[in-house]
Motif scaffolding. Structure first.
Motif, short mmCIF file in Angstrom:
data_model
loop_
_atom_site.label_atom_id
_atom_site.label_comp_id
_atom_site.label_asym_id
_atom_site.label_seq_id
_atom_site.Cartn_x
_atom_site.Cartn_y
_atom_site.Cartn_z
N UNK A 216 0.94 -1.19 0.07
CA UNK A 216 -0.01 -0.09 -0.01
C UNK A 216 0.72 1.28 -0.21
N UNK A 217 2.04 1.18 1.06
CA UNK A 217 2.85 2.24 0.88
C UNK A 217 3.69 2.62 -0.48
N UNK A 218 3.90 1.43 -1.39
CA UNK A 218 4.62 1.45 -2.40
C UNK A 218 3.72 2.06 -3.51
N UNK A 219 2.32 1.64 -3.84
CA UNK A 219 1.62 2.21 -4.55
C UNK A 219 1.16 3.74 -4.29
N UNK A 220 0.91 3.84 -2.98
CA UNK A 220 0.60 5.28 -2.50
C UNK A 220 1.38 6.46 -2.96
N UNK A 221 2.75 5.96 -2.68
CA UNK A 221 3.83 6.93 -2.97
C UNK A 221 3.85 7.13 -4.39
N UNK A 222 3.80 6.17 -5.28
CA UNK A 222 3.75 6.51 -6.65
C UNK A 222 2.66 7.12 -7.16
N UNK A 223 1.56 6.89 -6.64
CA UNK A 223 0.54 7.80 -7.16
C UNK A 223 0.59 9.24 -6.85
N UNK A 224 1.25 9.64 -5.77
CA UNK A 224 1.60 10.97 -5.29
C UNK A 224 2.53 11.46 -6.55
N UNK A 225 3.79 10.75 -6.80
CA UNK A 225 4.64 11.08 -7.61
C UNK A 225 3.91 11.43 -9.34
N UNK A 226 2.74 10.38 -9.55
CA UNK A 226 2.07 10.83 -10.61
C UNK A 226 1.49 12.07 -10.68
N UNK A 227 0.95 12.39 -9.56
CA UNK A 227 0.01 13.55 -9.75
C UNK A 227 1.27 14.83 -9.70
N UNK A 228 2.31 14.64 -9.35
CA UNK A 228 3.31 15.81 -9.43
C UNK A 228 3.60 15.90 -10.88
N UNK A 229 4.00 14.77 -11.43
CA UNK A 229 4.37 14.49 -12.90
C UNK A 229 3.50 15.34 -13.64
N UNK A 230 2.25 14.99 -13.50
CA UNK A 230 1.08 15.43 -14.35
C UNK A 230 1.09 17.04 -14.17
N UNK A 231 1.05 17.53 -12.87
CA UNK A 231 1.25 19.13 -12.63
C UNK A 231 2.44 19.65 -13.44
N UNK A 232 3.61 18.80 -13.78
CA UNK A 232 4.65 19.23 -14.39
C UNK A 232 4.51 19.02 -15.89
#
Length: 306
Positions: A216-232
């Motif tokens: 759950x930690x693995x996936x949640x951390x990646x989803x947050x990075x995905x949101x940052x990438x999209x904002x960039x």
């Protein structure tokens, strides 16, 4: 231009992995490890094994290269924490025609390199898919992974082709990416998840992909990075996330990423490159990243305990 001589700055898991593959396919002298003088003195008598075989590739202190002609290709394979010293070492290795490829984790190293040496011969790149573990002077791996790279906006024509031709001769697995910026952020997303989760929990690839808290930690951390990438402006997708999870599930479950190895060896980690970057960009874009904030604090707590 034809690349004949490669210098590798960084003699850890990634540098040893790809340097040893190249040395097995090329003429003697085509691959050289270069260290700053202080590091060379600390490690000159170290014995390094790669899958049980002694590594005898030439390693030189940078001061010995004053009269040498510059190298055709410089591969930067240190940890992000060693980037500043590596750039100083590279001064003696790089000419106006030297190609540069960075295998450092994170999304910042190429920009920092280009600020000193220019974009003309610098490419964007990632190394992924390997299960290399380097502890106590021994590198072990079953999957060499591959280097994925491509041109930045200001990279000169022909540089990518020259590196690809050299990698083919050297037997180094690689893929030339048409959209390397997307690949760079995909790997960043993966590292934010897998590296930090395994470090924080003392886990392995297997424990991070099995059902439970680590997963759950693995996936949640990646989803947050995905949101940052999209904002960039980088459109990472659920397919990208799923591909990275499947990549980790395909390699040795007993293996561990570099930050988990840092925990075992009590080495300073690259948490600033991962959670630190996510948090800084999240603040700029007004995005909540609680999982990465927890990982940042937990990893710093573990480092402090040493």
């Amino acid at each position: 231009m034809a690349i004949e001589r490669m210098a590798i700055v960084g003699k850890g898991a990634v540098g040893l992995l790809y340097g040893s593959i190249a040395a097995a396919h090329l003429d003697a002298g085509a691959v050289t490890y270069v260290m700053d003088d202080a590091r060379f003195e600390r490690h000159r008598h170290d014995r390094t094994l790669i899958n049980g075989v002694q590594c005898d590739i030439e390693t030189l202190p940078v001061s010995d290269l004053a009269s040498e002609r510059p190298f055709d290709l410089v591969v930067l394979a240190t940890k992000a924490t060693g980037l500043d010293q590596a750039l100083s070492t590279m001064e003696a290795l790089v000419s106006p025609n030297t190609c540069i490829i960075s295998l450092l984790n994170g999304i910042r190293s190429e920009r920092i390199i280009a600020e000193r040496f220019g974009w003309q011969h610098t490419v964007l790149s990632v190394a992924q898919g390997m299960d290399a573990v380097f502890l106590n002077g021994e590198l072990t791996y079953t999957h060499p992974g591959e280097i994925r790279f491509g041109a930045a906006e200001e990279t000169n024509p022909g540089v990518v082709d020259s590196i690809a031709a050299f990698f083919r001769r050297a037997g180094i697995p690689h893929t030339v990416e048409a959209n390397v910026e997307h690949r760079l952020w995909t790997k960043f997303m993966l590292n934010v998840g897998i590296n930090q989760t395994c470090m924080a929990y003392g886990g392995t690839y297997g424990t991070a992909t099995a059902p439970g808290e680590q997963n759950r930690c693995f996936i949640a951390a990646m989803r947050e990075a995905m949101a940052i990438a999209r904002a960039e402006g980088i459109e990472l997708t659920e397919q990208d996330l799923g591909d990275m999870v499947n990549l980790i599930a395909s390699i040795d479950p007993a293996g561990m990423p570099s930050m988990a190895q840092d925990r075992v060896a009590h080495r300073r980690t690259e948490v600033e490159e991962f959670a630190g970057t996510v948090i800084r960009l999240a603040e700029q874009h007004g995005i909540l990243v609680p999982q990465n904030r927890w990982l940042y604090d937990r990893i710093r707590e573990i480092e402090t305990s040493w």
